[in-house]
Design a protein around this motif. Structure first.
Motif, PDB file in Angstrom:
ATOM      1  N   ILE A   1      32.074  47.294  43.266  1.00  0.00           N
ATOM      2  CA  ILE A   1      32.713  47.691  44.520  1.00  0.00           C
ATOM      3  C   ILE A   1      34.109  48.253  44.237  1.00  0.00           C
ATOM      4  CG2 ILE A   1      33.442  46.960  46.833  1.00  0.00           C
ATOM      5  CD1 ILE A   1      30.383  46.699  46.311  1.00  0.00           C
ATOM      6  N   ILE A   2      34.303  49.525  44.577  1.00  0.00           N
ATOM      7  CA  ILE A   2      35.602  50.183  44.422  1.00  0.00           C
ATOM      8  C   ILE A   2      36.512  49.833  45.595  1.00  0.00           C
ATOM      9  CG2 ILE A   2      36.794  52.425  44.301  1.00  0.00           C
ATOM     10  CD1 ILE A   2      34.174  53.506  42.990  1.00  0.00           C
ATOM     11  N   SER A   3      35.963  49.932  46.822  1.00  0.00           N
ATOM     12  CA  SER A   3      36.738  49.555  48.011  1.00  0.00           C
ATOM     13  C   SER A   3      35.783  49.141  49.121  1.00  0.00           C
ATOM     14  CB  SER A   3      37.621  50.716  48.477  1.00  0.00           C
ATOM     15  OG  SER A   3      36.834  51.811  48.893  1.00  0.00           O
ATOM     16  N   GLY A   4      36.283  48.299  50.009  1.00  0.00           N
ATOM     17  CA  GLY A   4      35.471  47.799  51.111  1.00  0.00           C
ATOM     18  C   GLY A   4      34.626  46.607  50.698  1.00  0.00           C
ATOM     19  N   LYS A   5      33.578  46.341  51.484  1.00  0.00           N
ATOM     20  CA  LYS A   5      32.675  45.222  51.234  1.00  0.00           C
ATOM     21  C   LYS A   5      31.236  45.708  51.408  1.00  0.00           C
ATOM     22  CE  LYS A   5      34.561  42.567  54.424  1.00  0.00           C
ATOM     23  NZ  LYS A   5      34.904  41.407  55.268  1.00  0.00           N
ATOM     24  N   LYS A   6      30.321  45.067  50.689  1.00  0.00           N
ATOM     25  CA  LYS A   6      28.901  45.394  50.790  1.00  0.00           C
ATOM     26  C   LYS A   6      28.111  44.101  50.850  1.00  0.00           C
ATOM     27  CE  LYS A   6      25.269  48.111  48.565  1.00  0.00           C
ATOM     28  NZ  LYS A   6      24.838  48.803  47.370  1.00  0.00           N
ATOM     29  N   GLN A   7      27.108  44.093  51.714  1.00  0.00           N
ATOM     30  CA  GLN A   7      26.277  42.902  51.870  1.00  0.00           C
ATOM     31  C   GLN A   7      24.936  43.098  51.182  1.00  0.00           C
ATOM     32  OE1 GLN A   7      26.009  40.562  55.637  1.00  0.00           O
ATOM     33  NE2 GLN A   7      23.929  41.396  55.676  1.00  0.00           N
ATOM     34  N   PHE A   8      24.472  42.032  50.537  1.00  0.00           N
ATOM     35  CA  PHE A   8      23.181  42.004  49.864  1.00  0.00           C
ATOM     36  C   PHE A   8      22.412  40.807  50.420  1.00  0.00           C
ATOM     37  CE2 PHE A   8      26.480  43.545  47.153  1.00  0.00           C
ATOM     38  CZ  PHE A   8      25.947  44.542  46.357  1.00  0.00           C
ATOM     39  N   ILE A   9      21.152  40.996  50.757  1.00  0.00           N
ATOM     40  CA  ILE A   9      20.274  39.862  51.033  1.00  0.00           C
ATOM     41  C   ILE A   9      19.289  39.841  49.872  1.00  0.00           C
ATOM     42  CG2 ILE A   9      18.610  38.790  52.591  1.00  0.00           C
ATOM     43  CD1 ILE A   9      20.006  40.267  54.901  1.00  0.00           C
ATOM     44  N   ILE A  10      19.418  38.806  49.036  1.00  0.00           N
ATOM     45  CA  ILE A  10      18.672  38.714  47.785  1.00  0.00           C
ATOM     46  C   ILE A  10      17.751  37.501  47.865  1.00  0.00           C
ATOM     47  CG2 ILE A  10      18.855  38.533  45.263  1.00  0.00           C
ATOM     48  CD1 ILE A  10      21.875  39.414  45.697  1.00  0.00           C
ATOM     49  N   ASP A  11      16.443  37.756  47.926  1.00  0.00           N
ATOM     50  CA  ASP A  11      15.470  36.663  48.074  1.00  0.00           C
ATOM     51  C   ASP A  11      15.883  35.694  49.174  1.00  0.00           C
ATOM     52  OD1 ASP A  11      13.656  37.586  46.193  1.00  0.00           O
ATOM     53  OD2 ASP A  11      14.504  36.409  44.550  1.00  0.00           O
ATOM     54  N   GLY A  12      16.365  36.239  50.308  1.00  0.00           N
ATOM     55  CA  GLY A  12      16.710  35.416  51.463  1.00  0.00           C
ATOM     56  C   GLY A  12      18.146  34.902  51.491  1.00  0.00           C
ATOM     57  N   GLU A  13      18.881  35.063  50.410  1.00  0.00           N
ATOM     58  CA  GLU A  13      20.269  34.601  50.345  1.00  0.00           C
ATOM     59  C   GLU A  13      21.220  35.770  50.616  1.00  0.00           C
ATOM     60  OE1 GLU A  13      23.489  32.710  47.148  1.00  0.00           O
ATOM     61  OE2 GLU A  13      21.377  32.867  46.575  1.00  0.00           O
TER      62      GLU A  13
ATOM     63  N   ARG B   1      13.391  41.011  45.568  1.00  0.00           N
ATOM     64  CA  ARG B   1      13.440  41.582  46.921  1.00  0.00           C
ATOM     65  C   ARG B   1      14.891  41.559  47.408  1.00  0.00           C
ATOM     66  NH1 ARG B   1      12.461  39.861  52.531  1.00  0.00           N
ATOM     67  NH2 ARG B   1      11.461  41.612  53.616  1.00  0.00           N
ATOM     68  N   VAL B   2      15.371  42.742  47.814  1.00  0.00           N
ATOM     69  CA  VAL B   2      16.777  42.867  48.185  1.00  0.00           C
ATOM     70  C   VAL B   2      16.942  43.860  49.328  1.00  0.00           C
ATOM     71  CG1 VAL B   2      17.164  44.648  46.411  1.00  0.00           C
ATOM     72  CG2 VAL B   2      19.106  43.336  47.269  1.00  0.00           C
ATOM     73  N   GLN B   3      17.956  43.614  50.157  1.00  0.00           N
ATOM     74  CA  GLN B   3      18.366  44.595  51.167  1.00  0.00           C
ATOM     75  C   GLN B   3      19.853  44.843  50.978  1.00  0.00           C
ATOM     76  OE1 GLN B   3      19.153  43.551  55.248  1.00  0.00           O
ATOM     77  NE2 GLN B   3      18.203  45.429  55.973  1.00  0.00           N
ATOM     78  N   TYR B   4      20.218  46.126  50.962  1.00  0.00           N
ATOM     79  CA  TYR B   4      21.607  46.543  50.845  1.00  0.00           C
ATOM     80  C   TYR B   4      22.100  46.986  52.214  1.00  0.00           C
ATOM     81  CZ  TYR B   4      20.353  46.845  45.899  1.00  0.00           C
ATOM     82  OH  TYR B   4      19.918  46.559  44.628  1.00  0.00           O
TER      83      TYR B   4
END
Length: 120
Positions: free
Chosen positions: A61-73, A90-93
């Protein structure tokens, strides 16, 4: 023969969701199927479907925030943090936040749309 290559014209991946993807190294730019390196900007409130890729993906991550849902977490990365997500996970970005998220994504082997397995 030069033993280096400076990428001055990355491939800009066409998108319809406002996300900027500039692939510097990978299959469409350099024909390299071993690794891909892309500079990305995810706009506020952006998300994509869940996927289970056949490649490891590293994100810095250069700037800001990013959310990951990784195997439900749910995991949130902030500026200066990085993550490795192993292939066949299994992941969602997404970027559910109010500011853009700029980051570098590295896939090994290279990102391949036929091997990302996005859910409908």
């Amino acid at each position: 023969m030069k033993k280096y290559f400076i990428q001055k014209e990355p491939f800009v991946v066409p998108t319809t969701d406002g996300k900027v993807i500039e692939e510097h190294h990978g299959i469409p730019t350099t024909g390299n199927s071993e690794i891909s390196i892309a500079h990305m900007i995810a706009p506020p409130k952006w998300s994509e479907p869940f996927q289970t890729p056949e490649f490891d993906e590293y994100t810095y991550i250069i700037s800001g925030k990013k959310q990951f849902i990784i195997d439900g977490e749910t995991v949130v990365l902030e500026t200066g943090q990085s993550i490795k997500i192993e292939k066949n996970t299994r992941v969602q970005y997404s970027n559910p936040f109010d500011e853009p998220c700029e980051y570098i994504a590295i896939c090994k082997p290279a990102f391949d749309f036929n091997k990302v397995h996005r859910e409908e």
